[in-house]
Design an enzyme around this catalytic site. Structure first.
Site, mmCIF file in Angstrom:
data_model
loop_
_atom_site.group_PDB
_atom_site.id
_atom_site.type_symbol
_atom_site.label_atom_id
_atom_site.label_comp_id
_atom_site.label_asym_id
_atom_site.label_seq_id
_atom_site.Cartn_x
_atom_site.Cartn_y
_atom_site.Cartn_z
ATOM 1 N N ARG A 149 0.845 -1.185 0.000
ATOM 2 C CA ARG A 149 0.000 0.000 0.000
ATOM 3 C C ARG A 149 0.886 1.243 0.000
ATOM 4 N NH1 ARG A 149 -3.467 -2.721 -1.639
ATOM 5 N NH2 ARG A 149 -5.588 -3.027 -0.838
ATOM 6 N N HIS A 169 -0.866 1.098 -10.228
ATOM 7 C CA HIS A 169 -1.591 0.100 -9.428
ATOM 8 C C HIS A 169 -2.087 -1.058 -10.316
ATOM 9 C CE1 HIS A 169 -3.838 -0.250 -5.349
ATOM 10 N NE2 HIS A 169 -3.570 -1.443 -5.834
#
Length: 330
Positions: free
Chosen positions: A245, A293
């Site tokens: 993350r 991502h």
């Protein structure tokens, strides 16, 4: 369970499902897989809050990724939420909704194989010096240079869970020395050559690695964990790869470490703010590789069987897989 005819789930009172994915192109695939396996269940799909709005009152189950964090609050009959991804950090701080709402996530092992490929590609791109090859090609220059080998590297995996263990096992199979770090000392791991545990062990872990792969969840304990104090313990030239993350890293501290030549390169698939703002200094930094991502894509055919297994458990009152521990936040 696979979505075939013999695997169709049935229950006396089927629970309506809202499927939410911001990737509109995936919706037909979810519709096809779920319609085949849950023929008697009301399944509605949406890619935006506006599309989801007509079904919020009815839905008992939300199966999704990329939905606004406040969306579950608008679902009065919600009893179970399953995230398509392995992380729940964007909604966990708003939890619990009600005592009878179950929160689950997709098993990391279903996403891990594609994340392994990403990590391997990032390491080999640097180790085999493809950047030098691209520069020579641009200049039409033919000049021999020596490449490295993954067998000469010590690679650290921070977060030796479902995904991190798979990454570590692959890297060891290729001959790298692999170190692991995890927050809890009571949990062993056979996936690594040496395991470090607890916050106090992080500096020694970082100082022993040529490459550090971050596979940690984002929780109250890991937010901005990798700040200036910790990054200072890295070996000069360390390659940091973040597939966990974005909030794990203090981005200003990382830029300062790169400028000080402590961190040699950072390959980042996740960021504190996504999409990455156009004015962010990462864009113009030649020592940072940015991907939007894309590591660990949520391929419907890979993850729907896990949802169907949990649906069968939910429908029959049996224990479900990958129920989120609200205290640990993963």
């Amino acid at each position: 369970m696979t979505p075939g005819s013999r695997d169709r789930v049935s229950m006396q009172q089927p629970s309506p499902i809202l499927v939410y994915s911001i990737y509109r192109s995936d919706i037909p695939r979810f519709e096809r897989l779920l319609a085949h396996a849950l023929a008697d269940v009301s399944v509605h799909c949406a890619s935006s809050p506006e599309e989801a709005a007509p079904y919020l009152d009815e839905a008992v189950i939300l199966y999704g990724w990329g939905f606004p964090p406040e969306l579950p609050q608008r679902m009065p009959n919600l009893r179970w939420l399953q995230k398509m991804g392995a992380g729940v950090d964007e909604i966990i701080e708003r939890w619990p909704l009600r005592a009878n709402v179950i929160l689950t996530r997709t098993a990391g092992k279903l996403i891990a194989p594609r994340m392994v490929e990403y990590v391997l590609g990032a390491i080999l791109d640097r180790t085999l010096r493809f950047d030098a090859a691209r520069a020579q090609q641009h200049q039409r220059q033919w000049e021999f240079f020596e490449i490295g080998s993954i067998r000469d590297l010590t690679i650290g995996v921070a977060g030796v869970g479902e995904i991190g263990s798979t990454v570590a096992q692959m890297l060891r199979a290729l001959g790298a020395r692999v170190l692991g770090w995890r927050r809890r000392s009571e949990l062993a791991s056979s996936a690594v050559d040496e395991l470090f545990a607890g916050i106090d062990e992080l500096p020694r872990f970082l100082g022993a690695c040529d490459v550090v792969v971050l596979v940690l969840p984002l929780t109250k304990d890991t937010k901005n964990l990798f700040g200036a104090d910790l990054l200072a313990h890295c070996r000069p030239g360390t390659h940091i790869i973040n597939i966990g993350r974005g909030g794990l890293i203090d981005e200003d501290a990382l830029l300062a470490s790169i400028a000080a030549k402590v961190v040699g390169h950072a390959t980042l698939d996740v960021f504190a703010t996504e999409p990455l703002p156009p004015e962010h200094p990462f864009w113009d930094n030649s020592h940072v590789t940015i991907t939007p991502h894309v590591c660990g894509p949520l391929v419907p055919e890979d993850i729907v069987p896990h949802f169907l297994a949990n649906y069968a458990a939910f429908a029959s009152g049996r224990p479900m897989q990958n129920v989120v521990d609200l205290e640990r936040q993963y």
